[in-house]
Design a protein around this motif. Structure first.
Motif, PDB file in Angstrom:
ATOM      1  N   LEU A  95       0.833  -1.206   0.000  1.00  0.00           N
ATOM      2  CA  LEU A  95       0.000   0.000   0.000  1.00  0.00           C
ATOM      3  C   LEU A  95       0.866   1.253   0.000  1.00  0.00           C
ATOM      4  O   LEU A  95       0.516   2.254  -0.638  1.00  0.00           O
ATOM      5  N   ARG A  96       1.994   1.204   0.721  1.00  0.00           N
ATOM      6  CA  ARG A  96       2.907   2.344   0.693  1.00  0.00           C
ATOM      7  C   ARG A  96       3.468   2.548  -0.713  1.00  0.00           C
ATOM      8  O   ARG A  96       3.630   3.679  -1.177  1.00  0.00           O
ATOM      9  N   LEU A  97       3.776   1.431  -1.372  1.00  0.00           N
ATOM     10  CA  LEU A  97       4.263   1.519  -2.750  1.00  0.00           C
ATOM     11  C   LEU A  97       3.198   2.129  -3.658  1.00  0.00           C
ATOM     12  O   LEU A  97       3.498   2.961  -4.525  1.00  0.00           O
ATOM     13  N   ARG A  98       1.938   1.735  -3.460  1.00  0.00           N
ATOM     14  CA  ARG A  98       0.844   2.309  -4.243  1.00  0.00           C
ATOM     15  C   ARG A  98       0.752   3.819  -4.025  1.00  0.00           C
ATOM     16  O   ARG A  98       0.623   4.597  -4.975  1.00  0.00           O
ATOM     17  N   ASP A  99       0.827   4.229  -2.754  1.00  0.00           N
ATOM     18  CA  ASP A  99       0.738   5.659  -2.451  1.00  0.00           C
ATOM     19  C   ASP A  99       1.923   6.423  -3.051  1.00  0.00           C
ATOM     20  O   ASP A  99       1.766   7.559  -3.525  1.00  0.00           O
ATOM     21  N   GLU A 100       3.101   5.781  -3.025  1.00  0.00           N
ATOM     22  CA  GLU A 100       4.281   6.443  -3.597  1.00  0.00           C
ATOM     23  C   GLU A 100       4.116   6.643  -5.100  1.00  0.00           C
ATOM     24  O   GLU A 100       4.445   7.696  -5.644  1.00  0.00           O
ATOM     25  N   LEU A 101       3.585   5.624  -5.786  1.00  0.00           N
ATOM     26  CA  LEU A 101       3.393   5.739  -7.227  1.00  0.00           C
ATOM     27  C   LEU A 101       2.332   6.789  -7.559  1.00  0.00           C
ATOM     28  O   LEU A 101       2.437   7.501  -8.558  1.00  0.00           O
ATOM     29  N   ARG A 102       1.302   6.888  -6.726  1.00  0.00           N
ATOM     30  CA  ARG A 102       0.259   7.872  -6.974  1.00  0.00           C
ATOM     31  C   ARG A 102       0.759   9.298  -6.768  1.00  0.00           C
ATOM     32  O   ARG A 102       0.333  10.214  -7.469  1.00  0.00           O
ATOM     33  N   SER A 103       1.646   9.475  -5.801  1.00  0.00           N
ATOM     34  CA  SER A 103       2.059  10.821  -5.439  1.00  0.00           C
ATOM     35  C   SER A 103       3.304  11.305  -6.191  1.00  0.00           C
ATOM     36  O   SER A 103       3.621  12.482  -6.140  1.00  0.00           O
ATOM     37  N   ARG A 104       4.005  10.399  -6.869  1.00  0.00           N
ATOM     38  CA  ARG A 104       5.240  10.830  -7.520  1.00  0.00           C
ATOM     39  C   ARG A 104       4.960  11.649  -8.775  1.00  0.00           C
ATOM     40  O   ARG A 104       3.881  11.588  -9.349  1.00  0.00           O
ATOM     41  N   ASP A 105       5.960  12.413  -9.186  1.00  0.00           N
ATOM     42  CA  ASP A 105       5.869  13.250 -10.379  1.00  0.00           C
ATOM     43  C   ASP A 105       5.608  12.364 -11.598  1.00  0.00           C
ATOM     44  O   ASP A 105       6.298  11.360 -11.802  1.00  0.00           O
ATOM     45  N   PRO A 106       4.592  12.686 -12.423  1.00  0.00           N
ATOM     46  CA  PRO A 106       4.304  11.844 -13.597  1.00  0.00           C
ATOM     47  C   PRO A 106       5.498  11.686 -14.535  1.00  0.00           C
ATOM     48  O   PRO A 106       5.583  10.696 -15.270  1.00  0.00           O
ATOM     49  N   GLU A 107       6.421  12.644 -14.537  1.00  0.00           N
ATOM     50  CA  GLU A 107       7.573  12.560 -15.430  1.00  0.00           C
ATOM     51  C   GLU A 107       8.739  11.797 -14.804  1.00  0.00           C
ATOM     52  O   GLU A 107       9.755  11.571 -15.468  1.00  0.00           O
ATOM     53  N   SER A 108       8.595  11.408 -13.547  1.00  0.00           N
ATOM     54  CA  SER A 108       9.692  10.713 -12.868  1.00  0.00           C
ATOM     55  C   SER A 108       9.719   9.241 -13.271  1.00  0.00           C
ATOM     56  O   SER A 108       8.701   8.535 -13.205  1.00  0.00           O
ATOM     57  N   LEU A 109      10.892   8.771 -13.691  1.00  0.00           N
ATOM     58  CA  LEU A 109      11.089   7.358 -14.036  1.00  0.00           C
ATOM     59  C   LEU A 109      12.113   6.723 -13.117  1.00  0.00           C
ATOM     60  O   LEU A 109      12.771   5.746 -13.474  1.00  0.00           O
ATOM     61  N   LYS A 110      12.231   7.269 -11.907  1.00  0.00           N
ATOM     62  CA  LYS A 110      13.186   6.748 -10.932  1.00  0.00           C
ATOM     63  C   LYS A 110      12.793   5.336 -10.527  1.00  0.00           C
ATOM     64  O   LYS A 110      11.619   5.021 -10.341  1.00  0.00           O
ATOM     65  N   ALA A 111      13.805   4.479 -10.367  1.00  0.00           N
ATOM     66  CA  ALA A 111      13.543   3.085  -9.994  1.00  0.00           C
ATOM     67  C   ALA A 111      12.957   3.007  -8.591  1.00  0.00           C
ATOM     68  O   ALA A 111      13.242   3.836  -7.719  1.00  0.00           O
TER      69      ALA A 111
END
Length: 464
Positions: free
Chosen positions: A191-207
């Protein structure tokens, strides 16, 4: 309809547990029935023995005195009926009810016989007990039968079963709560991973950090990171393609615009004709540049997916050389082709493999003096097929043999106008087909020998 991982995991955990509870409920009911039957049988046997002890001979007759304690053993809130029957050794009724159902078989020796039956439409359970009687007139075994209705037994079965089932259901409820808590805790990293993906910059492709999830989820994170790397590589490829195209097209477009301006200002028809001829030549050069850039973008890793088929490399090479025959004729160059003695099956993209041969041979034709020779040879090698393009031109210095594969790199001594993309395209095509390419000096020098090795396709050539 969306699916819930938490609900599916909970179902897979609780449904088998519910099945176990159902089986346990059936098993508990069976055990409760056995326990209640055992208690009922013990009470029946105790009552029958109390009555049997009172079976005696008096004044030449066998009599049975029924003590109240023998019947009080069955006292219960359900007020079950207790019935009995006592028969003398000769079979005469000496006490009890005459319509009590007899046992299906006489007791063996002094062992009691338990059975079930019906007394005046009510179900009952009974015991039959043989009691020895010492008498000169009517000696032998008297038969004592004691029976009771089953209301008390059924109530005891329900109490035992319901109590056990209640405990089982309470245990399942507690297990469900603990399972929900465990699932919440176990799914927290996801769930933390889900929240991180939702909140990250759409242009970010960081691993993504694979150490923040459980070991079972790390392959998923690795796959996501691999997909992000591929997207990043594709974006970089597109940006590089746009940068290369804009860089290479800027100068010819500026020259083209200058030539158009000069043609518009000059009224002389001859001058205009020469300007138009120059413009036409410039457009041809730009068209070739665009085609080479598109070929390079297609061959690069991360470009469009290549559809590979099993091809005869003999035929691909022959077709490519036929289209270059005009250039060889115009420059009086001897272009020879030594094909393999048999078909050379290779798994590849037909357009790119043809472009591979075209670029290698055309480079040789354009960069060697008139009257020279270019030899193309195909043969089957130990690890695959070998394409050799050899010319007797000036060759390439050893220090430059690796740099010529870089895009837009041209030799300082080059006298022929070109894009500097030919060998860069060749290397990308060779790499896309899992092959190798090497540049070397001919023997005897000077001259250039190019060797391309490609893995052969297993099996036979498909029918034409």
């Amino acid at each position: 309809m969306s699916r819930s991982l938490r609900a599916e995991l909970l179902a897979w955990l609780l449904l088998p547990l519910a099945a176990v509870v159902a089986f346990n409920g059936w098993s508990l009911h069976r055990d409760a029935m056995r326990t209640a039957d055992l208690i009922t049988d013990r009470t029946l046997l105790a009552s029958a023995r109390v009555i049997a002890e009172q079976v005696k001979e008096a004044d030449g007759r066998v009599e049975a005195l029924i003590p109240p304690s023998a019947l009080e053993m069955f006292a219960s809130p359900e007020r079950d009926k207790v019935i009995y029957r006592v028969l003398s050794p000769s079979g005469e009724l000496i006490a009890g009810f005459p319509d009590v159902v007899a046992p299906p078989a006489q007791p063996r020796g002094l062992e009691p016989a338990y059975y079930e039956g019906t007394f005046r439409t009510e179900a009952m359970r009974a015991v039959a007990l043989a009691q020895p009687v010492i008498s000169k007139v009517d000696g032998g075994n008297a038969l004592v039968i004691v029976a009771t209705t089953l209301h008390g037994r059924d109530r005891l079965v329900d109490e035992i079963w319901q109590t056990s089932l209640r405990d089982q259901l309470l245990l399942v409820g507690i297990a469900a709560l603990l399972t929900l808590f465990g699932l919440h805790r176990g799914l927290a990293p996801l769930l933390r991973l889900r929240d991180e993906l939702r909140s990250r910059d759409p242009e970010s492709l960081k691993a993504l950090d694979r150490n923040r999830v459980q070991g079972e989820l790390r392959p998923v994170i690795d796959a996501l990171n691999h997909a992000l790397d591929r997207v990043q590589a594709y974006i970089a490829l597109q940006r590089r393609f746009v940068a290369d195209a804009s860089h290479q097209l800027r100068t010819p477009l500026a020259v083209l615009k200058t030539q158009v301006a000069m043609a518009r200002r000059d009224d002389d028809s001859q001058t205009r004709h020469e300007a138009l001829a120059a413009i036409d030549g410039r457009i041809d050069s730009m068209a070739r540049l665009v085609n080479q850039l598109l070929t390079l973008a297609r061959a690069e890793p991360g470009g469009a997916a290549l559809r590979k088929d099993v091809l005869d490399f003999n035929e691909v090479t022959r077709t490519a050389l036929e289209s270059l025959a005009g250039i060889a004729f115009d420059r009086a160059i001897d272009l020879s082709f030594e094909a393999a003695t048999a078909a050379l099956p290779v798994r590849g993209h037909v357009t790119l493999l043809r472009e591979l041969v075209l670029n290698l041979v055309e480079n040789a034709l354009r960069h060697i003096p008139q009257g020279s020779a270019v030899a193309v040879k195909l043969e089957q090698g130990e690890a695959g097929l070998l394409l050799v393009v050899e010319d007797n031109g000036p060759g390439i210095p050893e220090a430059d043999r690796e740099r010529v594969f870089q895009r837009f790199h041209r030799l300082a001594a080059a006298t022929v106008e070109g894009t500097g993309l030919g060998l860069a395209i060749v290397r990308e095509i060779v790499t896309a087909h899992d092959g190798t390419i090497a540049l070397m000096e001919t023997q005897p020098p000077p001259g250039l020998r190019v060797e391309v090795r490609l893995p052969a396709a297993p099996g036979e050539m498909p029918a034409a």
